[in-house]
Design a protein around this motif. Structure first.
Motif, PDB file in Angstrom:
ATOM      1  N   TRP A   1     -40.502 -39.555 -33.399  1.00 16.04           N
ATOM      2  CA  TRP A   1     -40.867 -38.723 -32.238  1.00 16.04           C
ATOM      3  C   TRP A   1     -41.778 -37.566 -32.677  1.00 16.04           C
ATOM      4  CZ3 TRP A   1     -40.303 -39.115 -26.994  1.00 16.04           C
ATOM      5  CH2 TRP A   1     -39.454 -40.111 -26.513  1.00 16.04           C
ATOM      6  N   LEU A   2     -41.458 -36.970 -33.825  1.00 18.15           N
ATOM      7  CA  LEU A   2     -42.293 -35.866 -34.308  1.00 18.15           C
ATOM      8  C   LEU A   2     -43.712 -36.379 -34.613  1.00 18.15           C
ATOM      9  CD1 LEU A   2     -42.512 -32.876 -35.132  1.00 18.15           C
ATOM     10  CD2 LEU A   2     -41.789 -33.534 -37.438  1.00 18.15           C
ATOM     11  N   ILE A  50     -30.181 -36.752 -28.988  1.00 15.77           N
ATOM     12  CA  ILE A  50     -30.253 -38.051 -28.321  1.00 15.77           C
ATOM     13  C   ILE A  50     -31.649 -38.244 -27.738  1.00 15.77           C
ATOM     14  CG2 ILE A  50     -27.782 -38.089 -27.818  1.00 15.77           C
ATOM     15  CD1 ILE A  50     -28.388 -37.359 -24.937  1.00 15.77           C
ATOM     16  N   GLY A  51     -31.964 -39.458 -27.344  1.00 14.34           N
ATOM     17  CA  GLY A  51     -33.276 -39.753 -26.789  1.00 14.34           C
ATOM     18  C   GLY A  51     -33.548 -41.231 -26.968  1.00 14.34           C
ATOM     19  N   GLY A  52     -34.623 -41.703 -26.360  1.00 14.81           N
ATOM     20  CA  GLY A  52     -34.957 -43.120 -26.483  1.00 14.81           C
ATOM     21  C   GLY A  52     -35.339 -43.469 -27.910  1.00 14.81           C
ATOM     22  N   GLY A  53     -35.173 -44.724 -28.257  1.00 14.12           N
ATOM     23  CA  GLY A  53     -35.709 -45.204 -29.531  1.00 14.12           C
ATOM     24  C   GLY A  53     -34.805 -45.019 -30.726  1.00 14.12           C
ATOM     25  N   GLU A 106     -33.695 -43.528 -19.233  1.00 13.03           N
ATOM     26  CA  GLU A 106     -34.940 -44.123 -18.725  1.00 13.03           C
ATOM     27  C   GLU A 106     -35.710 -44.845 -19.827  1.00 13.03           C
ATOM     28  OE1 GLU A 106     -35.519 -44.763 -15.434  1.00 13.03           O
ATOM     29  OE2 GLU A 106     -37.550 -43.985 -15.763  1.00 13.03           O
ATOM     30  N   TRP A 107     -35.754 -44.188 -21.010  1.00 15.27           N
ATOM     31  CA  TRP A 107     -36.518 -44.781 -22.115  1.00 15.27           C
ATOM     32  C   TRP A 107     -35.936 -46.149 -22.458  1.00 15.27           C
ATOM     33  CZ3 TRP A 107     -36.882 -47.070 -26.745  1.00 15.27           C
ATOM     34  CH2 TRP A 107     -38.060 -46.951 -27.475  1.00 15.27           C
ATOM     35  N   TYR A 108     -34.606 -46.232 -22.619  1.00 20.86           N
ATOM     36  CA  TYR A 108     -33.985 -47.524 -22.971  1.00 20.86           C
ATOM     37  C   TYR A 108     -34.130 -48.533 -21.826  1.00 20.86           C
ATOM     38  CZ  TYR A 108     -31.820 -45.537 -27.157  1.00 20.86           C
ATOM     39  OH  TYR A 108     -31.607 -44.962 -28.388  1.00 20.86           O
ATOM     40  N   GLU A 116     -45.494 -47.191 -26.651  1.00 21.57           N
ATOM     41  CA  GLU A 116     -46.372 -46.081 -27.047  1.00 21.57           C
ATOM     42  C   GLU A 116     -46.715 -45.185 -25.854  1.00 21.57           C
ATOM     43  OE1 GLU A 116     -49.968 -47.462 -28.840  1.00 21.57           O
ATOM     44  OE2 GLU A 116     -50.870 -45.471 -28.841  1.00 21.57           O
ATOM     45  N   PHE A 117     -47.139 -45.831 -24.776  1.00 23.06           N
ATOM     46  CA  PHE A 117     -47.568 -45.073 -23.607  1.00 23.06           C
ATOM     47  C   PHE A 117     -46.392 -44.297 -23.011  1.00 23.06           C
ATOM     48  CE2 PHE A 117     -48.420 -44.852 -19.007  1.00 23.06           C
ATOM     49  CZ  PHE A 117     -49.547 -44.066 -19.050  1.00 23.06           C
ATOM     50  N   PHE A 118     -45.249 -44.987 -22.892  1.00 22.28           N
ATOM     51  CA  PHE A 118     -44.073 -44.360 -22.288  1.00 22.28           C
ATOM     52  C   PHE A 118     -43.591 -43.167 -23.120  1.00 22.28           C
ATOM     53  CE2 PHE A 118     -39.702 -43.994 -20.810  1.00 22.28           C
ATOM     54  CZ  PHE A 118     -39.880 -44.110 -19.445  1.00 22.28           C
ATOM     55  N   THR A 119     -43.587 -43.350 -24.450  1.00 17.59           N
ATOM     56  CA  THR A 119     -43.151 -42.263 -25.344  1.00 17.59           C
ATOM     57  C   THR A 119     -44.075 -41.049 -25.189  1.00 17.59           C
ATOM     58  OG1 THR A 119     -42.218 -43.840 -26.899  1.00 17.59           O
ATOM     59  CG2 THR A 119     -42.774 -41.684 -27.792  1.00 17.59           C
TER      60      THR A 119
END
Ligand SMILES: NC(=O)c1ccc[n+]([C@@H]2O[C@H](COP(=O)([O-])OP(=O)(O)OC[C@H]3O[C@@H](n4cnc5c(N)ncnc54)[C@H](O)[C@@H]3O)[C@@H](O)[C@H]2O)c1
Length: 366
Positions: free
Chosen positions: A23-24, A195-198, A329-331, A343-346
Motif C-alpha cells: 500500500w505504501l 486492516i484493509g484490502g489485500g 469493499e476492496w475484498y 491496481e485501479f481500485f487500490t
C-alpha cells in the motif's frame, strides 16, 4: 499532500511486497516517487503486491534484510532520500512456531539496515522511518492507553522481537549517529492492528474472514471480545509519510518515536468488526472456539496518539464504519471480479481516503 515532498524522490522500502509495504508503494507511486523495494519474496498468494500490479512499477529487489553488506551496496547505489523499514516476520502466531527466525528477521534485520546506513557513509539528506509495533509496550492489561515513553517489553516472541529491535535502534542511534551528521534523520513508529484490502496473511482476522466469506464458510473467532485498535492501513501510512516529510524538511523529530492509532473512544471488538464487515459481505458467520494453545495474545491494547496530534497535526481520518467499509469493499471487488487487476481500485481508494481526510481538515491532506 505532504507538501509535495515525495515527487521525484527516491524511496527505499523494505518489506515492499507485504501488506503495508505494498500500500505504501502504491501511495508513493501516486505521489510521483521512485520506489526501490527490498524483500525476500512475496509473502502470500494472492498478494496485494501482485494484484495491484506493483512488479512493473517498482525497482523490485529480492534480498534477505539481514544481508547488511548488500543493503549497504543498495543504499550507496540508489542514494534514497527516504527509507521505510517494514521487513519483518509480522505474525504473533508464527512467532510461536518460529521464534528464532522471528527474532533473527526483526532484530537482526533492523540492525543490518542501521549498519548498512552507517557503512554507506551517506553524505546526502535522508529521512529514515523504522516501523515497529504497538506490541513493543510491556502490556499491563490495563484500561489506559500506552504513551511513547511507557516501558517496553513483550511476552510472546513477536512482541519481544519488536521491543528488542527498538532497544537496538536506540543503541545504534546513540552510538553511531548522534552528533555525527544532521543529514540522516531517524524516527520510530508504532501502530496497532491494521486492516484493509489485500491482506492475505495467515491467522489475521480480516483475511481469515474474507477467505471464509468467499467460500461461504464460517470464520473461527478465538477471542471475539478482544478489543483491538483497528485502523485502515492508510491511516498509519499517512502518519509515517507526515513524520518522514517533517523530519526531512527540518529534522524537528529526529530520534523521536510516535504512536499512530485510532481515536481512544473508538474501541471495537473482533465480533464488532465481523458485524461491520458483514454489512458489505452479508454472509460471513462466525464460530467461537476456545484457544487451547496457550499462545497468549494481549486482550486489550490501546495507543495514546496525543503526540502525533499535537506535533504533527495527525489524526485518523476514517470512522470505524468507514474503515470496515473500505476494507470489505476492496475484498468484495477482488472476489467478485475474479480478476488479478486491483491496481485501479487500490489507487482509487487512496484518492478517496485523501478526499475524506481533506474534507475533515486533516493537515497532511491540505
Ligand atoms: N499488519 C499489522 O497489523 C501490523 C501491526 C503492527 C506493526 N506491523 C509492522 O508493520 C510492518 C509491515 O507489516 P505487514 O503487515 O505489512 O507484514 P507482511 O507480513 O505483510 O509483510 C512483511 C514483509 O517483510 C518481508 N520480509 C519478511 N522477512 C524478510 C527477510 N528476512 N528479508 C527481507 N524481507 C523480509 C516480506 O517479504 C514482506 O514484504 C512489520 O514490521 C510489522 O511488524 C504490522
Amino acid at each position: 499532500m505532504f507538501n509535495n515532498i515525495y515527487k521525484n524522490k527516491k524511496i527505499l522500502i523494505t518489506g515492499h511486497t507485504g501488506f503495508k509495504g505494498s500500500w505504501l508503494s502504491s501511495w508513493l507511486i501516486s505521489l510521483g516517487a521512485n520506489v526501490v523495494g527490498v524483500s525476500n519474496g512475496i509473502p502470500t498468494e494472492p498478494s496485494n503486491f501482485v494484484v495491484s500490479n506493483l512488479i512493473s512499477k517498482v525497482n523490485d529487489i529480492r534480498l534477505d534484510v539481514c544481508d547488511s553488506s548488500c543493503l549497504t551496496e543498495i543504499i550507496c547505489n540508489e542514494k534514497p532520500d527516504f527509507i521505510f523499514h517494514m521487513a519483518a516476520q509480522a505474525l504473533v502466531r508464527e512467532s510461536y512456531a518460529n521464534p528464532l527466525e522471528t527474532i533473527r528477521t526483526n532484530v537482526l534485520g533492523t540492525v543490518s539496515l542501521l549498519d548498512a546506513i552507517r557503512n554507506s557513509q551517506c553524505k546526502h539528506r535522508m529521512s529514515v522511518v523504522l516501523i515497529t509495533s504497538d506490541k513493543v509496550y510491556a502490556n499491563k492489561e490495563w484500561l489506559w492507553g500506552y504513551r511513547e515513553n511507557d516501558e517496553l517489553g513483550g511476552i510472546d516472541p513477536y512482541s519481544a522481537s519488536k521491543s528488542a529491535a527498538e532497544i537496538s535502534i536506540s543503541s545504534y542511534l546513540n552510538s553511531f549517529f548522534k552528533n555525527k551528521s544532521n543529514d540522516i534523520l531517524f524516527s520510530i513508529v508504532r501502530a496497532g492492528n491494521v486492516i484493509g484490502g489485500g491482506d492475505w496473511a495467515k491467522d489475521r482476522i480480516v483475511p481469515d474472514a474474507a477467505r471464509a466469506a468467499n467460500r461461504n464458510e464460517s470464520v473461527v473467532l478465538r477471542s471475539p471480545n478482544a478489543t483491538r485498535p483497528w485502523q485502515h492501513v492508510l491511516e498509519p501510512l499517512s502518519g509515517y509519510l507526515t513524520l518522514a516529510e517533517r523530519n526531512y524538511s527540518d529534522g524537528a523529530f529526529n530520534y523521536e518515536s510516535f504512536n499512530f492509532g485510532p481515536n481512544s473512544n473508538d474501541n471495537h471488538t473482533v465480533a464488532d468488526l465481523i458485524n461491520e464487515l458483514n454489512k458489505t459481505w452479508c454472509k460471513v458467520s462466525s464460530v467461537i472456539e476456545n484457544d487451547v494453545t496457550n499462545q497468549k495474545e494481549a486482550n486489550l491494547l490501546k495507543l495514546v496518539c496525543d503526540k502525533a496530534d499535537s506535533l504533527l497535526f495527525w489524526r485518523p481520518a476514517l470512522r470505524f464504519e468507514e474503515t470496515s467499509f473500505f476494507t470489505a469493499e476492496w475484498y468484495r471487488k477482488y472476489y467478485e471480479s475474479k480478476r488479478n487487476d486491483m491496481e485501479f481500485f487500490t489507487m482509487n481508494q487512496i484518492d478517496e481516503y485523501a478526499d475524506v481526510a481533506r474534507k475533515r481538515g486533516i493537515h497532511w491532506a491540505k
